[in-house]
Design an enzyme around this catalytic site. Structure first.
Site, PDB file in Angstrom:
ATOM      1  N   GLU A 165       0.799  -1.220   0.000  1.00  0.00           N
ATOM      2  CA  GLU A 165       0.000   0.000   0.000  1.00  0.00           C
ATOM      3  C   GLU A 165       0.835   1.274   0.000  1.00  0.00           C
ATOM      4  O   GLU A 165       0.291   2.378  -0.129  1.00  0.00           O
ATOM      5  CB  GLU A 165      -0.939   0.000   1.214  1.00  0.00           C
ATOM      6  CG  GLU A 165      -2.029  -1.067   1.117  1.00  0.00           C
ATOM      7  CD  GLU A 165      -2.952  -1.095   2.323  1.00  0.00           C
ATOM      8  OE1 GLU A 165      -2.514  -0.642   3.395  1.00  0.00           O
ATOM      9  OE2 GLU A 165      -4.085  -1.566   2.188  1.00  0.00           O
TER      10      GLU A 165
ATOM     11  N   GLU B 189       8.492 -21.699   7.026  1.00  0.00           N
ATOM     12  CA  GLU B 189       9.046 -20.754   7.994  1.00  0.00           C
ATOM     13  C   GLU B 189      10.291 -21.310   8.673  1.00  0.00           C
ATOM     14  O   GLU B 189      11.057 -20.554   9.275  1.00  0.00           O
ATOM     15  CB  GLU B 189       7.996 -20.367   9.033  1.00  0.00           C
ATOM     16  CG  GLU B 189       7.626 -21.440  10.028  1.00  0.00           C
ATOM     17  CD  GLU B 189       6.646 -20.920  11.074  1.00  0.00           C
ATOM     18  OE1 GLU B 189       6.895 -21.189  12.259  1.00  0.00           O
ATOM     19  OE2 GLU B 189       5.664 -20.254  10.728  1.00  0.00           O
TER      20      GLU B 189
END
Length: 307
Positions: free
Chosen positions: A81, A112
């Site tokens: 954004e 992960e």
């Protein structure tokens, strides 16, 4: 061994599955609100991290958002954004998510733990960059390994974690501890921990934008107006800043090639987009002092004409 806060049982979790959904919903809302409060205790490191991010953008470095799982989604959301909201160049933003950004509804958890290839993934990371590393536990191997690599290269590290004393926070130059309460669904850190992470990330990027001069009077004065809604917003901001009509604001935006800060200066009386940009260059991109200089210049000219 003490159980990490993010893995502990919530005090109201007993018999949760036997309660009416409305009661469970109330508890969920309360737990989210409690998690949001955790950011209030992390103001100092958040401000320090935002300053580091602003310095990176000024120097031409890259903001590197890095995490795994739910934390990775929070980090990616903030990174994605920055272009539209504050016109941060895409070339200065990198998103590193364990296993890559998902393109389907499946998000594997084993990635992960994988640190092989991380050195290659971060091959061009250097001291001009800033690493924003997020991990609820603060012990995610992928995230911790990246923070160690950043420290070795002199890259500032903003570490965001929800467990005090975790490895990630110990490695961070700006350690953002979000001490959220145990999750109502134990270990489901996409909930309270994720909410606090999103708020902290919002704060970091917004404070960075304030430091860069991209916010004035609560308005996004460096937005990228690439759709009808944002073009209308840009027009409204120019009107609000200068008091001109929408028609004049539109003409100024056209003259400035859509650059909102330049358009505001043109609407206020700058001779051209080039003159407006020169004023912004003098004030490191901050519109308010540039507008003040423009007004001072106009007053000087007016005084000269009256003599």
């Amino acid at each position: 061994m003490n159980t990490p806060a993010t893995e502990q049982l919530h005090q109201d979790a007993t018999g949760l599955d036997t309660r009416p959904l409305a009661e469970v919903a109330h508890l969920l809302a309360q737990s989210q609100a409690a998690a949001a409060q955790a950011t209030l205790d992390a103001i100092a490191p958040i401000c320090g991290g935002a300053t580091a991010m602003a310095n990176t953008i000024r120097s031409g470095g890259k903001l590197r958002y890095l995490a795994a799982g739910s934390s990775g989604l929070m980090a990616a959301s903030d990174a994605l954004e920055l272009g539209g909201t504050f016109s941060i160049p895409p070339s200065q933003i990198r998103i590193h998510m364990a296993g890559g950004l998902p393109t389907t509804a499946e998000m594997p958890g084993d990635v992960e733990d994988a640190v092989d290839g991380l050195t290659d993934e971060l091959a061009d990371m250097d001291a001009a960059d800033t690493l924003i590393a997020v991990s609820a536990s603060g012990t995610t191997p992928y995230t911790v390994a990246a923070a160690k690599l950043a420290r070795d290269r002199g890259t500032p590290v903003i570490g965001i974690a929800n467990n005090a004393g975790s490895q990630l926070l110990k490695l961070a130059d700006h350690a953002v501890l979000l001490a959220t309460p145990p999750e109502l669904i134990s270990g489901s850190t996409r909930m309270g921990a994720g909410t606090a992470q999103k708020i902290a990330l919002n704060m970091l990027s917004t404070l960075m934008a304030v430091a860069l001069g991209h916010v004035q009077d609560g308005m996004m004065i460096n937005l990228r107006a690439d759709n009808d809604k944002l073009r209308a917003r840009a027009n409204g901001i120019v009107c609000q800043l200068t008091g001109v009509t929408p028609e004049r604001a539109e003409a100024a935006l056209k003259t400035a090639g859509g650059n909102l800060k330049c358009a505001a200066l043109v609407a206020a009386g700058a001779g051209s987009a080039e003159d407006a940009q020169a004023l912004l260059d003098e004030t490191s991109g901050h519109l308010r002092p540039a507008m003040k200089r423009l007004n001072q210049n106009k007053e000087t000219i007016n005084l000269g004409e009256t003599k």
